[in-house]
Design an enzyme around this catalytic site. Structure first.
Site, mmCIF file in Angstrom:
data_model
loop_
_atom_site.group_PDB
_atom_site.id
_atom_site.type_symbol
_atom_site.label_atom_id
_atom_site.label_comp_id
_atom_site.label_asym_id
_atom_site.label_seq_id
_atom_site.Cartn_x
_atom_site.Cartn_y
_atom_site.Cartn_z
ATOM 1 N N ARG A 59 0.849 -1.215 0.000
ATOM 2 C CA ARG A 59 0.000 0.000 0.000
ATOM 3 C C ARG A 59 0.878 1.258 0.000
ATOM 4 O O ARG A 59 0.554 2.270 -0.615
ATOM 5 C CB ARG A 59 -0.929 -0.007 1.217
ATOM 6 C CG ARG A 59 -2.003 -1.089 1.113
ATOM 7 C CD ARG A 59 -2.930 -1.083 2.299
ATOM 8 N NE ARG A 59 -3.653 0.176 2.391
ATOM 9 C CZ ARG A 59 -4.260 0.547 3.524
ATOM 10 N NH1 ARG A 59 -4.175 -0.211 4.605
ATOM 11 N NH2 ARG A 59 -4.926 1.695 3.579
ATOM 12 N N GLN A 93 -9.531 9.692 8.408
ATOM 13 C CA GLN A 93 -9.365 8.260 8.664
ATOM 14 C C GLN A 93 -8.330 7.694 7.690
ATOM 15 O O GLN A 93 -7.905 6.551 7.837
ATOM 16 C CB GLN A 93 -10.699 7.522 8.481
ATOM 17 C CG GLN A 93 -11.804 7.970 9.420
ATOM 18 C CD GLN A 93 -13.119 7.326 9.042
ATOM 19 O OE1 GLN A 93 -13.465 6.251 9.532
ATOM 20 N NE2 GLN A 93 -13.877 7.947 8.152
ATOM 21 N N ASN A 94 -7.985 8.481 6.694
ATOM 22 C CA ASN A 94 -7.091 8.007 5.637
ATOM 23 C C ASN A 94 -5.646 7.992 6.118
ATOM 24 O O ASN A 94 -5.232 8.829 6.929
ATOM 25 C CB ASN A 94 -7.219 8.907 4.394
ATOM 26 C CG ASN A 94 -8.634 8.894 3.833
ATOM 27 O OD1 ASN A 94 -9.430 7.981 4.130
ATOM 28 N ND2 ASN A 94 -8.976 9.900 3.062
ATOM 29 N N HIS A 111 -6.216 7.297 12.125
ATOM 30 C CA HIS A 111 -5.894 5.885 11.888
ATOM 31 C C HIS A 111 -4.426 5.679 11.513
ATOM 32 O O HIS A 111 -4.051 4.600 11.053
ATOM 33 C CB HIS A 111 -6.796 5.315 10.774
ATOM 34 C CG HIS A 111 -8.220 5.148 11.211
ATOM 35 N ND1 HIS A 111 -9.230 4.877 10.325
ATOM 36 C CD2 HIS A 111 -8.805 5.238 12.430
ATOM 37 C CE1 HIS A 111 -10.371 4.783 10.983
ATOM 38 N NE2 HIS A 111 -10.148 5.018 12.269
ATOM 39 N N CYS A 119 8.602 1.870 16.426
ATOM 40 C CA CYS A 119 9.337 0.784 17.085
ATOM 41 C C CYS A 119 8.553 0.357 18.322
ATOM 42 O O CYS A 119 8.173 1.188 19.149
ATOM 43 C CB CYS A 119 10.723 1.281 17.501
ATOM 44 S SG CYS A 119 11.650 0.046 18.451
ATOM 45 N N THR A 179 -16.938 8.941 3.574
ATOM 46 C CA THR A 179 -16.819 7.810 4.487
ATOM 47 C C THR A 179 -18.151 7.091 4.581
ATOM 48 O O THR A 179 -19.220 7.696 4.548
ATOM 49 C CB THR A 179 -16.322 8.247 5.880
ATOM 50 O OG1 THR A 179 -16.203 7.092 6.726
ATOM 51 C CG2 THR A 179 -17.248 9.264 6.529
ATOM 52 N N LEU A 205 -20.484 9.956 -2.084
ATOM 53 C CA LEU A 205 -20.988 9.496 -3.386
ATOM 54 C C LEU A 205 -22.445 9.079 -3.258
ATOM 55 O O LEU A 205 -23.269 9.296 -4.143
ATOM 56 C CB LEU A 205 -20.135 8.310 -3.871
ATOM 57 C CG LEU A 205 -20.260 7.927 -5.345
ATOM 58 C CD1 LEU A 205 -19.910 9.099 -6.246
ATOM 59 C CD2 LEU A 205 -19.381 6.721 -5.671
ATOM 60 N N ALA A 222 -16.579 13.416 -4.993
ATOM 61 C CA ALA A 222 -16.003 14.423 -4.085
ATOM 62 C C ALA A 222 -15.395 15.594 -4.850
ATOM 63 O O ALA A 222 -15.490 16.752 -4.425
ATOM 64 C CB ALA A 222 -14.938 13.767 -3.205
HETATM 65 N N1 APR Z 1 -16.509 10.723 -4.016
HETATM 66 C C1 APR Z 1 -17.151 10.732 -2.817
HETATM 67 N N2 APR Z 1 -17.372 9.618 -2.078
HETATM 68 C C2 APR Z 1 -16.916 8.461 -2.583
HETATM 69 C C3 APR Z 1 -16.261 8.362 -3.831
HETATM 70 C C4 APR Z 1 -16.067 9.561 -4.559
HETATM 71 N N3 APR Z 1 -15.446 9.580 -5.747
HETATM 72 N N4 APR Z 1 -15.959 7.052 -4.061
HETATM 73 C C5 APR Z 1 -16.422 6.363 -2.999
HETATM 74 N N5 APR Z 1 -17.003 7.203 -2.112
HETATM 75 C C6 APR Z 1 -17.642 6.878 -0.832
HETATM 76 C C7 APR Z 1 -18.350 5.539 -0.821
HETATM 77 O O1 APR Z 1 -19.715 5.703 -1.220
HETATM 78 C C8 APR Z 1 -18.249 5.155 0.653
HETATM 79 O O2 APR Z 1 -19.370 5.637 1.388
HETATM 80 O O3 APR Z 1 -16.603 6.775 0.122
HETATM 81 C C9 APR Z 1 -16.982 5.855 1.143
HETATM 82 C C10 APR Z 1 -15.819 4.918 1.381
HETATM 83 O O4 APR Z 1 -16.201 4.034 2.400
HETATM 84 P P1 APR Z 1 -15.126 2.967 2.933
HETATM 85 O O5 APR Z 1 -14.511 2.278 1.777
HETATM 86 O O6 APR Z 1 -15.839 2.173 3.983
HETATM 87 O O7 APR Z 1 -13.976 3.873 3.590
HETATM 88 P P2 APR Z 1 -13.996 4.577 4.997
HETATM 89 O O8 APR Z 1 -15.384 4.992 5.378
HETATM 90 O O9 APR Z 1 -12.955 5.625 4.946
HETATM 91 O O10 APR Z 1 -13.504 3.402 5.983
HETATM 92 C C11 APR Z 1 -13.281 3.761 7.322
HETATM 93 O O11 APR Z 1 -12.436 1.546 7.749
HETATM 94 O O12 APR Z 1 -11.217 -0.240 7.075
HETATM 95 C C12 APR Z 1 -11.194 0.842 7.896
HETATM 96 O O13 APR Z 1 -9.287 1.987 8.619
HETATM 97 C C13 APR Z 1 -10.100 1.800 7.496
HETATM 98 O O14 APR Z 1 -10.104 4.218 7.636
HETATM 99 C C14 APR Z 1 -10.837 3.083 7.160
HETATM 100 C C15 APR Z 1 -12.154 2.930 7.883
#
Ligand code: APR
Length: 236
Positions: A59, A93-94, A111, A119, A179, A205, A222
């Site tokens: 990653r 969270q990213n 996160h 370490c 999110t 989205l 976004a």
């Molecule tokens: N623009 C806006 N939103 C988007 C886009 C886009 N181009 N593409 C995807 N999304 C939205 C999706 O609809 C979804 O609701 O982003 C969200 C991503 O959700 P996840 O994949 O679940 O990511 P996230 O919510 O950040 O996950 C939270 O989970 O696995 C753990 O630690 C990891 O930080 C992460 C946490």
């Protein structure tokens, strides 16, 4: 739209999707191809350190691929922060560095960060873009095999939680971007704000798990909805 003085923004993987970074859930998500228990828990790391370190090495390398750049949503947040006269905190969270590269300053990675390692013996956190192996030696205490990703795994406590809760308690606008609202404690921030009567906005989205708790929602990519929303906010 009214003028807000103290703003807290939460971002998730969706804000980086259009920069070419995989989200976690939904079509083609990172967790479709990997078992969370095996690659994103401390127990998984203890069971098979090489597998977990390799997952994060991949990653980290992905983040360095050509073309992975901050997008218009990251840039809109950084520009808004530069011009906002009041308080502004960006909680992400990213674990990518796109918010930093876009110019965001008041930024907390709850996160952790792909480009940092820790370490487990001397607890030093330091930047590293190299692959981490089970034999990697800590440059601070020289212990070998104790260096892990500076990433919050499932079951571990996210970073900056005290500060985040304080800022959530005193903000007058909470904006959640990209999110799915699946993972706590981040998914609970909207509830905390809602209970305090704070204006809450979702930019995503599609409606997230917690969509019903937001005062308003704007849906679409976004790179379209984030610049539009923050441009309107600047005009208040
Ligand atoms: N623009 C806006 N939103 C988007 C886009 C886009 N181009 N593409 C995807 N999304 C939205 C999706 O609809 C979804 O609701 O982003 C969200 C991503 O959700 P996840 O994949 O679940 O990511 P996230 O919510 O950040 O996950 C939270 O989970 O696995 C753990 O630690 C990891 O930080 C992460 C946490």
């Amino acid at each position: 739209m009214r003028r807000y003085s103290s703003i807290v923004v939460l971002t998730g993987a969706g804000i980086s999707a259009e920069s070419g970074i995989q989200t976690f859930r939904g079509g083609g998500g990172l967790w479709e191809g990997h078992d969370i228990e095996e690659v994103a828990t401390f127990d998984g790391y203890v069971r098979n350190p090489r597998k977990v370190l390799s997952f994060y090495n991949d990653r980290r390398r992905d983040l360095r691929r050509a073309g992975i750049e901050p997008n218009a949503a990251h840039l809109a947040l950084a520009e808004f922060e530069r011009n906002h006269p009041g308080e502004f905190l960006l909680v992400t969270q990213n674990v990518d560095d796109l918010h930093e590269r876009a110019g965001s300053r008041e930024l907390r990675h709850m996160h952790g960060e792909l480009d940092k390692v820790r370490c487990q013996r001397c607890h030093q956190v330091y930047s590293s873009r190299e692959d981490i192996e089970p034999s990697t030696q800590c440059p601070w205490c020289m212990a070998a095999g104790r260096v892990r990703p500076h990433i919050v795994w499932f079951g571990e406590m996210p970073f900056h939680m005290d500060e985040i809760h304080l800022r959530l308690a005193r903000c007058d606008l909470f904006v959640s971007i990209g999110t799915s609202g699946n993972v706590y404690p981040a998914a609970g921030f909207v509830e905390l704000a809602h209970q305090r009567g704070i204006t809450t906005v979702e930019l995503n989205l599609e409606p997230s798990e917690g969509a019903a708790l937001f005062s308003e929602g704007h849906y679409g990519p976004a790179t379209t909805i984030v610049p539009e929303f923050f441009a309107r906010l600047r005009q208040t």
